[in-house]
Motif scaffolding. Sequence first.
Motif, mmCIF file in Angstrom:
data_model
loop_
_atom_site.group_PDB
_atom_site.id
_atom_site.type_symbol
_atom_site.label_atom_id
_atom_site.label_comp_id
_atom_site.label_asym_id
_atom_site.label_seq_id
_atom_site.Cartn_x
_atom_site.Cartn_y
_atom_site.Cartn_z
ATOM 1 N N LEU A 88 9.558 7.078 -4.697
ATOM 2 C CA LEU A 88 9.119 5.982 -3.848
ATOM 3 C C LEU A 88 8.397 6.234 -2.658
ATOM 4 O O LEU A 88 8.558 7.566 -2.308
ATOM 5 N N ASP A 89 7.485 5.458 -2.071
ATOM 6 C CA ASP A 89 6.685 6.043 -1.044
ATOM 7 C C ASP A 89 7.421 6.207 0.407
ATOM 8 O O ASP A 89 7.408 7.141 1.153
ATOM 9 N N ILE A 95 11.191 1.746 -0.082
ATOM 10 C CA ILE A 95 9.849 0.844 -0.044
ATOM 11 C C ILE A 95 8.813 1.445 -0.921
ATOM 12 O O ILE A 95 8.473 2.782 -0.805
ATOM 13 N N GLU A 96 8.148 0.444 -1.825
ATOM 14 C CA GLU A 96 7.113 1.308 -2.719
ATOM 15 C C GLU A 96 5.867 0.367 -2.240
ATOM 16 O O GLU A 96 5.865 -0.653 -1.990
ATOM 17 N N LEU A 142 8.849 -4.197 -2.205
ATOM 18 C CA LEU A 142 7.309 -3.821 -2.765
ATOM 19 C C LEU A 142 6.504 -4.321 -2.188
ATOM 20 O O LEU A 142 6.514 -5.521 -1.854
ATOM 21 N N HIS A 143 5.722 -3.461 -1.411
ATOM 22 C CA HIS A 143 4.449 -3.828 -0.535
ATOM 23 C C HIS A 143 3.297 -4.023 -1.366
ATOM 24 O O HIS A 143 2.992 -2.729 -1.842
ATOM 25 N N THR A 168 0.569 -7.585 3.426
ATOM 26 C CA THR A 168 0.172 -7.888 4.915
ATOM 27 C C THR A 168 0.316 -9.172 5.409
ATOM 28 O O THR A 168 0.549 -9.524 6.393
ATOM 29 N N SER A 169 -0.161 -10.177 4.820
ATOM 30 C CA SER A 169 -0.308 -11.605 5.139
ATOM 31 C C SER A 169 1.079 -12.322 4.919
ATOM 32 O O SER A 169 1.181 -13.534 5.305
ATOM 33 N N ARG A 170 2.113 -11.700 4.170
ATOM 34 C CA ARG A 170 3.408 -12.110 4.006
ATOM 35 C C ARG A 170 4.535 -11.378 4.067
ATOM 36 O O ARG A 170 4.879 -10.773 3.130
#
Length: 168
Positions: A42-43, A56-57, A116-117, A157-159
């Motif tokens: 994962l990141d 978080i990925e 998951l981003h 980013t927007s949600r």
Amino acid sequence: MPTVAVDGLNFEFPSTWETSKYDEWTFYRKQFSVVRDGLKALDLLAVDPDGTAWLIEVKDYRVHARTKPSALDDEVAGKVLDTLAAMLPAKVNANDAEEAEMATAVLGAKKLRVVLHLEQPRKHSTLRPRAINPADVQQALRRRLKPIDAHPFVAETSRMGSLAWRVT
């Protein structure tokens, strides 16, 4: 706020959080990844003051479309499992003290959360399609990761929902 850069995005976490770019750990790259072919990472790892570990990925398809043949939920679930499998060995055997401390914090968590981003083009077009439905991926992750996190979240980013960090 500590800021962590991943794939051109800046993640700004509250100052009371512990954060780490797991896919850059020396332990992962030099020790754990040799256990078997195909291990993934994962990141980001983050632990909040309440004892929740955030796995978080980050995927940014705004410039380059996804080309991997596997489903996105398969890829993320595999990274979650591989990353969690590395935490105990990292706690015990990591040569880097910060990596060992972060692994200890993750293992001591009261709760695990998966995020998951996913960034995609804002407007759908033939050249840059918004091809991945975040709701579908989130539902698939719920089915796959229920024993780890019954409510994984797909953010952009927007949600960001009620997540405590910002992404710019």
